[in-house]
Design a protein around this motif. Structure first.
Motif, mmCIF file in Angstrom:
data_model
loop_
_atom_site.group_PDB
_atom_site.id
_atom_site.type_symbol
_atom_site.label_atom_id
_atom_site.label_comp_id
_atom_site.label_asym_id
_atom_site.label_seq_id
_atom_site.Cartn_x
_atom_site.Cartn_y
_atom_site.Cartn_z
ATOM 1 N N VAL A 1 -14.000 2.615 0.599
ATOM 2 C CA VAL A 1 -14.137 2.551 -0.859
ATOM 3 C C VAL A 1 -13.158 3.500 -1.541
ATOM 4 C CG1 VAL A 1 -15.723 2.967 -2.774
ATOM 5 C CG2 VAL A 1 -16.555 1.856 -0.704
ATOM 6 N N ALA A 2 -12.862 4.629 -0.899
ATOM 7 C CA ALA A 2 -11.980 5.626 -1.502
ATOM 8 C C ALA A 2 -10.592 5.075 -1.804
ATOM 9 C CB ALA A 2 -11.870 6.843 -0.588
ATOM 10 N N THR A 3 -10.197 3.990 -1.100
ATOM 11 C CA THR A 3 -8.883 3.390 -1.324
ATOM 12 C C THR A 3 -8.737 2.903 -2.764
ATOM 13 O OG1 THR A 3 -8.879 2.683 0.977
ATOM 14 C CG2 THR A 3 -7.266 1.642 -0.467
ATOM 15 N N PHE A 4 -9.834 2.533 -3.404
ATOM 16 C CA PHE A 4 -9.797 1.921 -4.722
ATOM 17 C C PHE A 4 -10.171 2.920 -5.839
ATOM 18 C CE2 PHE A 4 -11.092 -1.034 -1.420
ATOM 19 C CZ PHE A 4 -10.062 -1.959 -1.488
ATOM 20 N N VAL A 5 -10.149 4.215 -5.510
ATOM 21 C CA VAL A 5 -10.551 5.240 -6.468
ATOM 22 C C VAL A 5 -9.401 6.214 -6.681
ATOM 23 C CG1 VAL A 5 -12.225 7.044 -6.997
ATOM 24 C CG2 VAL A 5 -12.932 5.038 -5.690
ATOM 25 N N SER A 6 -9.141 6.520 -7.953
ATOM 26 C CA SER A 6 -8.108 7.498 -8.283
ATOM 27 C C SER A 6 -8.512 8.875 -7.754
ATOM 28 C CB SER A 6 -7.920 7.549 -9.805
ATOM 29 O OG SER A 6 -7.045 8.595 -10.169
ATOM 30 N N PRO A 7 -7.539 9.699 -7.317
ATOM 31 C CA PRO A 7 -7.875 11.030 -6.767
ATOM 32 C C PRO A 7 -8.748 11.858 -7.696
ATOM 33 C CG PRO A 7 -5.574 10.508 -6.326
ATOM 34 C CD PRO A 7 -6.090 9.400 -7.214
ATOM 35 N N GLN A 8 -8.577 11.722 -9.007
ATOM 36 C CA GLN A 8 -9.358 12.522 -9.937
ATOM 37 C C GLN A 8 -10.835 12.151 -9.966
ATOM 38 O OE1 GLN A 8 -6.845 10.504 -12.974
ATOM 39 N NE2 GLN A 8 -8.558 10.918 -14.323
ATOM 40 N N SER A 9 -11.174 10.968 -9.422
ATOM 41 C CA SER A 9 -12.585 10.524 -9.417
ATOM 42 C C SER A 9 -13.182 10.459 -8.021
ATOM 43 C CB SER A 9 -12.701 9.139 -10.068
ATOM 44 O OG SER A 9 -12.354 9.189 -11.430
ATOM 45 N N LEU A 10 -12.431 10.915 -7.000
ATOM 46 C CA LEU A 10 -12.929 10.815 -5.623
ATOM 47 C C LEU A 10 -14.227 11.577 -5.424
ATOM 48 C CD1 LEU A 10 -9.717 11.033 -3.403
ATOM 49 C CD2 LEU A 10 -11.318 9.112 -3.609
ATOM 50 N N ALA B 1 -11.016 -8.686 -6.151
ATOM 51 C CA ALA B 1 -9.668 -8.658 -5.594
ATOM 52 C C ALA B 1 -8.618 -8.724 -6.700
ATOM 53 C CB ALA B 1 -9.492 -9.816 -4.616
ATOM 54 N N GLU B 2 -8.820 -9.595 -7.696
ATOM 55 C CA GLU B 2 -7.861 -9.721 -8.794
ATOM 56 C C GLU B 2 -7.803 -8.442 -9.632
ATOM 57 O OE1 GLU B 2 -9.086 -13.118 -10.974
ATOM 58 O OE2 GLU B 2 -8.575 -14.555 -9.379
ATOM 59 N N MET B 3 -8.972 -7.818 -9.834
ATOM 60 C CA MET B 3 -9.041 -6.604 -10.647
ATOM 61 C C MET B 3 -8.199 -5.481 -10.039
ATOM 62 S SD MET B 3 -12.516 -4.596 -11.808
ATOM 63 C CE MET B 3 -13.210 -6.102 -12.464
ATOM 64 N N TYR B 4 -8.195 -5.391 -8.690
ATOM 65 C CA TYR B 4 -7.470 -4.315 -8.020
ATOM 66 C C TYR B 4 -6.101 -4.759 -7.498
ATOM 67 C CZ TYR B 4 -11.649 -1.412 -8.186
ATOM 68 O OH TYR B 4 -12.712 -0.664 -8.601
ATOM 69 N N GLY B 5 -5.764 -6.056 -7.640
ATOM 70 C CA GLY B 5 -4.440 -6.523 -7.249
ATOM 71 C C GLY B 5 -4.270 -6.731 -5.759
ATOM 72 N N TYR B 6 -5.360 -7.022 -5.030
ATOM 73 C CA TYR B 6 -5.295 -7.235 -3.587
ATOM 74 C C TYR B 6 -5.635 -8.687 -3.257
ATOM 75 C CZ TYR B 6 -5.303 -2.164 -2.673
ATOM 76 O OH TYR B 6 -5.013 -0.838 -2.615
ATOM 77 N N GLU B 7 -5.300 -9.109 -2.015
ATOM 78 C CA GLU B 7 -5.840 -10.331 -1.445
ATOM 79 C C GLU B 7 -7.192 -10.000 -0.819
ATOM 80 O OE1 GLU B 7 -4.532 -13.277 -1.743
ATOM 81 O OE2 GLU B 7 -2.758 -12.521 -2.782
ATOM 82 N N LEU B 8 -8.066 -11.025 -0.730
ATOM 83 C CA LEU B 8 -9.402 -10.782 -0.172
ATOM 84 C C LEU B 8 -9.326 -10.200 1.234
ATOM 85 C CD1 LEU B 8 -11.344 -13.971 -1.317
ATOM 86 C CD2 LEU B 8 -11.744 -11.647 -2.072
ATOM 87 N N GLU B 9 -8.403 -10.723 2.064
ATOM 88 C CA GLU B 9 -8.336 -10.278 3.459
ATOM 89 C C GLU B 9 -7.943 -8.811 3.570
ATOM 90 O OE1 GLU B 9 -6.811 -12.839 2.164
ATOM 91 O OE2 GLU B 9 -7.978 -14.526 2.966
ATOM 92 N N GLU B 10 -7.192 -8.298 2.577
ATOM 93 C CA GLU B 10 -6.759 -6.908 2.617
ATOM 94 C C GLU B 10 -7.902 -5.942 2.329
ATOM 95 O OE1 GLU B 10 -2.440 -6.406 1.010
ATOM 96 O OE2 GLU B 10 -3.468 -7.802 -0.344
ATOM 97 N N ILE B 11 -8.901 -6.410 1.604
ATOM 98 C CA ILE B 11 -9.969 -5.518 1.139
ATOM 99 C C ILE B 11 -11.050 -5.314 2.184
ATOM 100 C CG2 ILE B 11 -11.779 -5.249 -0.604
ATOM 101 C CD1 ILE B 11 -9.992 -6.648 -2.573
ATOM 102 N N LYS C 1 -3.684 -1.599 -6.471
ATOM 103 C CA LYS C 1 -2.751 -1.611 -5.343
ATOM 104 C C LYS C 1 -1.379 -1.100 -5.753
ATOM 105 C CE LYS C 1 -0.821 -4.691 -1.813
ATOM 106 N NZ LYS C 1 -0.772 -6.096 -1.309
ATOM 107 N N ASP C 2 -0.954 -1.424 -7.009
ATOM 108 C CA ASP C 2 0.369 -1.021 -7.464
ATOM 109 C C ASP C 2 0.421 0.419 -7.961
ATOM 110 O OD1 ASP C 2 -0.980 -1.125 -9.832
ATOM 111 O OD2 ASP C 2 0.140 -2.820 -10.674
#
Length: 819
Positions: free
Chosen positions: A516-525, A501-511, A547-548
């Protein structure tokens, strides 16, 4: 005459009564016969269902034992550790302790093997246990990655009857070993089958299956001894109950048993096995019971007919006798009702005594004011003693407060409420005295009575506790790691640790629940989508999305795990931004170093090449001075001229060697297949004069074909042999060259009997211009071994000196074999 007319009427009535009673008797006989047969059929059906359930539960328990081993990560980790390091006695001790403590009491043989079936660790293995059929089972279990419970069979050597449980051990998606457990059915299974929960002279339960076109009896039989796996009946004999069952029949039928005795039997197949269970009773015993009932019916009819006859004849004479006949009829009806009640009690007793759950019947005890103060046990079944260790003699008739030594006794209010209201009550409890967990169902069979039916759930509680501890350890471990951990199910995040959660800037409940695609840049989808779709395991990299909206390079290690019976994906994510920056810096440094090396080589080549001409002039004129003016200018001038000539000569040699050094990479040809033996021969030819002058003896083993530059390999052998002759010592130089294949490389060895090299100088000697002796002692420039090193490194190998030689020197170098 008048008297005769009066007698004809009762005689006709008696005749009609006789006919009617005969018909009634026949009807009653047939009814009783059908009732007895129906009772036997119901009893046999109940018993065959009970036996199939018991056998199924017994097999399930064995598979559960196998699964507990297969899913014991600590045990498998210890085995993998010991497998890699057999000297790890602590790991081996833990393995042996686990097997002995948990399985030796239940299984005849407990054995740990490798995947080929070779014995590694034995808890109580017996000689000659690993036969060919068992090795085939091991191969199947390893290939299919499943637990295998074998059929009942006899050992090929000992003839002992047993079953085998084969459990493959999986570590990081690889099968690393097998646990073998042997079951003696004579002790563990056959007594369960043999136990018949009803009194009978001929009744029997047997287990059979089809092998090679024959019905084979698996367990020991009641009426014939030593028959397990030996007694066989042809499948063509369809009158035998076992054959009928193996041909697909299930239910109650008549037929013959293995003695060719007429029997009534119930047949049922054990699910997921080739086994068929048959419960049977001899028809002779069934008929005997019917005839026994007939012996009651016939006298009863005779007495009734005689009584009615007497009533009819003497009706007008004795009314009291008529009343006695009515009383006799009433008594007979009472006896019939008592028999019905006895049969019902027999059925209840059979079911009560055959239940696997412990059952205790209680009555509530009241004081003189009709207040409930205690309860008393008045009946228990055999399973009660099995679960609690308390026999009927110890507990029947005792108060609960006397048994449990507490007043009121345990769960008093709950039990009394069930006895009063009839509302069932279900709960679980832990009994410290037996160190067991029980699930208890309470019902009321009658006023002020209650029955407790309890099941031992200790194993289930144990697994629940182990699961909770395992999950707790996993949670602790996941929070202690520096990596982000995520469990993925159907492309969505099921659970993560705080680091993720800290690595991606989210709260646990949000994740949780997010794709999984939410946490991947479009170039790596595409990369991540392909990994999820293919179920790919291992390590891959992609660009992660915070997240930012910022991104970072991530390394993902993916592996499939089994959690809660589901196959899930575990991903460990690491931010490799620092590593990427370091790699870029290293690449830049390597590029700069390569450029510097090229410039240095160019400089060395140009310097050595351009110095050749002026040095030749200096050398020529100093030699002319020496010839023309030697002895004419005085001793000092002669000495100075000698120094100048000598220096120019050494400089010439040094520049030539330096030029050779720079040419190793600049002038080298492409590597190809060459004969190292030919290269050695040419180097010896080049040194033939020096070899002859020093009486050197050079020998060699058969040498291989390698990938290399022939001219450079000649120079490599030539430099090493030249050094061996130069530093020969006092003995005749003996030099031997050999080669040994190691993997994809050849390791060459050049051994001599010279003065040797001290261990502290082994690294220095390969540096350029490094010399261990003065030029007066041993001539040279200190570049020869540096050239050797550069040649070997250009060929992708390495060169070194043996540091443990008492005499002489041994040089080793490696070259690639032919492709």
């Amino acid at each position: 005459m008048a008297l005769s007319n009066k007698l004809w009427t009762p005689i006709l009535v008696i005749v009609f009564l006789f006919i009617g009673m005969s018909l009634i008797g026949s009807y009653v006989y047939v009814s009783q016969k059908n009732e007895v047969e129906a009772g036997y059929k119901e009893q046999l059906t109940s018993i065959v269902n009970l036996k199939v359930d018991q056998i199924t539960s017994w097999r399930d328990e064995r598979i559960l034992d196998g699964r507990s081993i297969m899913e014991n990560s600590s045990f498998i980790y210890d085995f993998n550790t010991w497998r890699k390091n057999r000297s790890d006695e602590r790991a081996k001790a833990r393995l042996s302790s686990y097997l002995k403590d948990n399985f030796v009491s239940t299984y005849e043989t407990v054995l740990l093997t490798d995947i080929q079936g070779n014995e590694l660790i034995s808890a109580n293995s017996k000689p000659d246990y690993l036969h060919d059929n068992l090795r085939m089972m091991i191969g199947e279990a390893v290939t299919e990655r499943i637990i295998i419970l074998s059929d009942i069979h006899s050992h090929s050597s000992t003839g002992l009857i047993h079953l085998d449980l084969v459990i493959p051990l999986k570590y990081e998606d690889a099968i690393i070993g097998v646990v073998l457990l042997t079951i003696d059915p004579q002790k563990a299974l056959f007594p369960l089958i043999k136990a018949f929960p009803a009194t009978s002279k001929s009744a029997e339960t047997l287990l059979t299956e089809e092998r090679d076109g024959k019905a084979i009896y698996l367990n020991e039989l009641r009426h014939q001894k030593n028959t397990a796996l030996l007694l066989q009946i042809p499948m063509t004999d369809t009158s035998v109950l076992a054959v009928k069952g193996l041909n697909g029949f299930e239910g109650v039928t008549t037929g013959y048993d293995y003695r060719h005795q007429a029997v009534l039997g119930a047949i049922k197949r054990v699910p997921n096995t080739p086994w068929v269970v048959v419960t049977k009773i001899d028809r002779d015993e069934e008929v005997a019971r019917i005839n026994q009932r007939a012996m009651y019916i016939i006298p009863t009819e005779f007495i009734l007919l005689l009584s009615l006859s007497l009533v009819i004849i003497l009706y007008w004479k004795n009314y009291q006798k008529n009343q006695n006949a009515l009383l006799l009829k009433s008594e007979l009806a009472k006896q019939h009702a008592e028999k019905k009640l006895s049969e019902s009690e027999f059925k209840f007793s059979a079911m009560f005594n055959s239940m696997s759950e412990g059952v205790a019947l209680h009555e509530v005890v009241f004081d003189k004011n009709n207040n409930a103060i205690d309860y008393r046990i008045f009946e228990i079944n055999p399973a009660y003693e099995k679960h609690t260790g308390m026999s009927p003699e110890k507990v029947k008739g005792l108060l609960g407060s006397e048994i449990y030594h507490t007043s009121p006794p345990p769960f008093f209010d709950e039990f009394v409420n069930v006895a009063r209201t009839g509302i069932p009550y279900l709960f679980e409890t832990y009994y410290e005295g037996l160190d067991r967990y029980f699930k208890i169902s309470v019902t009321s069979p009658g006023p002020n009575m209650f029955a407790t039916i309890f099941m031992d759930i200790s194993e289930r509680k144990k697994f629940e506790k182990q699961l909770a501890e395992s999950e707790s350890r996993l949670k602790t471990l996941s929070e202690a790691t520096f990596e982000g951990l995520a469990i993925v199910e159907d492309g969505k995040i099921r659970d993560v640790n705080n680091q993720y959660a800290e690595m991606y800037g989210y709260e646990l409940e949000e994740i949780i629940g997010t794709p999984v695609a939410t946490f991947v840049s479009p170039q790596s989808l595409d990369v991540v989508a392909a990994a999820l779709k293919e179920g790919r395991e291992g390590v891959y990299e992609h660009v992660a999305l915070r997240k930012d909206g910022t991104t970072f390079p991530a390394e993902v290690r993916a592996k499939h795990i089994i959690l809660g019976g589901k196959r899930l994906r575990m991903s460990a994510v690491r931010d490799i931004s620092e590593r990427k920056r370091a790699e870029d810096e290293i690449k830049l440094s390597i590029q700069r170093l390569e450029q510097s090396n090229k410039e240095l080589e160019q400089f060395a080549y140009v310097a050595s090449h351009d110095l050749q001409e002026p040095l030749r002039m200096v050398s020529s004129f100093t030699q002319l001075l020496a010839k023309k003016y030697s002895g004419k200018l005085g001793a000092d001038a002669d000495e100075y001229i000698h120094y100048a000539v000598s220096g120019a000569t050494r400089m010439q040699v040094l520049i030539n060697d330096l030029l050779d050094y720079s040419r190793v990479t600049r002038k080298g040809v492409a590597l190809g297949e060459i004969s190292s033996s030919v290269a050695l021969g040419k180097s010896i030819l080049n040194l033939s004069k020096k070899i002859e002058e020093n009486h050197a003896l050079i020998t060699n083993d058969e040498l291989p074909t390698v990938m290399g530059d022939e001219n450079q390999l000649i120079r490599l052998f030539q430099n090493l042999i030249d050094n061996a002759i130069k530093y020969k010592g006092t003995d005749t130089p003996l030099i031997h060259i050999s080669a040994e294949k190691k993997g994809n490389e050849w390791e060459f060895c050049v051994r001599d009997n010279g003065i040797g090299i001290a261990a502290e100088h082994h690294e220095r000697i390969f540096e350029i211009f490094e010399r261990l002796h003065s030029a007066k002692q041993y001539p040279g420039t200190g570049i020869g071994l540096a050239i050797c090193k550069k040649i070997v490194e250009r060929h992708g190998g390495k060169i070194w000196v043996d540091s443990n030689q008492p005499h002489g020197t041994v040089f080793y170098f490696t070259l690639s074999g032919k492709e």
